[in-house]
Scaffold this motif. Structure first.
Motif, mmCIF file in Angstrom:
data_model
loop_
_atom_site.group_PDB
_atom_site.id
_atom_site.type_symbol
_atom_site.label_atom_id
_atom_site.label_comp_id
_atom_site.label_asym_id
_atom_site.label_seq_id
_atom_site.Cartn_x
_atom_site.Cartn_y
_atom_site.Cartn_z
ATOM 1 N N LYS A 1 -8.969 -24.177 -11.672
ATOM 2 C CA LYS A 1 -9.995 -25.428 -12.135
ATOM 3 C C LYS A 1 -10.760 -25.465 -10.830
ATOM 4 O O LYS A 1 -10.458 -25.513 -9.509
ATOM 5 C CB LYS A 1 -9.040 -26.658 -12.229
ATOM 6 N N SER A 2 -12.022 -25.931 -11.082
ATOM 7 C CA SER A 2 -12.885 -25.973 -10.087
ATOM 8 C C SER A 2 -12.772 -27.245 -9.157
ATOM 9 O O SER A 2 -11.963 -28.304 -9.511
ATOM 10 C CB SER A 2 -14.269 -26.363 -10.627
ATOM 11 N N SER B 1 -13.852 -30.618 -9.977
ATOM 12 C CA SER B 1 -13.320 -31.124 -10.968
ATOM 13 C C SER B 1 -12.880 -32.613 -11.237
ATOM 14 O O SER B 1 -12.611 -33.265 -11.986
ATOM 15 C CB SER B 1 -12.461 -30.471 -11.976
ATOM 16 N N ASN C 1 -13.618 -37.070 -12.616
ATOM 17 C CA ASN C 1 -14.324 -37.243 -13.998
ATOM 18 C C ASN C 1 -13.462 -37.478 -15.037
ATOM 19 O O ASN C 1 -13.665 -37.257 -16.138
ATOM 20 C CB ASN C 1 -15.179 -36.029 -14.145
ATOM 21 N N ASN D 1 -11.829 -34.314 -17.347
ATOM 22 C CA ASN D 1 -12.703 -33.515 -18.482
ATOM 23 C C ASN D 1 -12.944 -32.111 -17.871
ATOM 24 O O ASN D 1 -13.951 -31.985 -17.327
ATOM 25 C CB ASN D 1 -13.802 -34.281 -18.909
ATOM 26 N N CYS D 2 -11.935 -31.557 -17.705
ATOM 27 C CA CYS D 2 -12.107 -30.144 -17.185
ATOM 28 C C CYS D 2 -11.592 -28.989 -17.868
ATOM 29 O O CYS D 2 -10.756 -29.175 -18.772
ATOM 30 C CB CYS D 2 -11.218 -30.314 -15.787
ATOM 31 N N GLU E 1 -9.836 -24.848 -17.186
ATOM 32 C CA GLU E 1 -9.277 -24.023 -16.625
ATOM 33 C C GLU E 1 -9.424 -22.669 -16.818
ATOM 34 O O GLU E 1 -9.705 -22.371 -18.098
ATOM 35 C CB GLU E 1 -7.906 -24.388 -16.464
ATOM 36 N N SER F 1 -7.912 -28.519 -19.478
ATOM 37 C CA SER F 1 -6.855 -28.911 -18.400
ATOM 38 C C SER F 1 -5.835 -29.945 -19.040
ATOM 39 O O SER F 1 -4.958 -30.276 -18.521
ATOM 40 C CB SER F 1 -7.478 -29.305 -17.107
#
Length: 72
Positions: free
Chosen positions: A13-14, A17, A20, A23-24, A26, A43
């Motif tokens: 995952k960034s 991320s 927020n 809201n991600c 992967e 995610s």
């Protein structure tokens, strides 16, 4: 296409991320040595479906994001 068991995949995952509301997405790169596909999942739903892209498709998508092609 064949079904792939992604239970042993190492998802990433960034680092941007956080904060927020979860809201991600992967991504999983090079899961199998013989597999040149990139897998993407939500995610918040790690046991849900994963989208599958070729490297060229994924590069085209990320370049489109960077260039604002998907801005609303």
């Amino acid at each position: 296409m064949r079904d792939i068991d992604l239970s042993a995949a190492q998802w990433r995952k960034s680092s941007r991320s956080g904060g927020n509301g979860g809201n991600c997405v992967e991504c999983c790169f090079d899961f199998l040595e013989s597999d040149s596909l990139i897998y993407v999942r939500d995610s918040k739903d790690p046991n849900g479906p994963a989208l599958r892209f070729t490297r060229d498709e994924f590069i085209a998508f990320t370049e489109g994001v960077k260039n604002g092609e998907f801005d609303l």
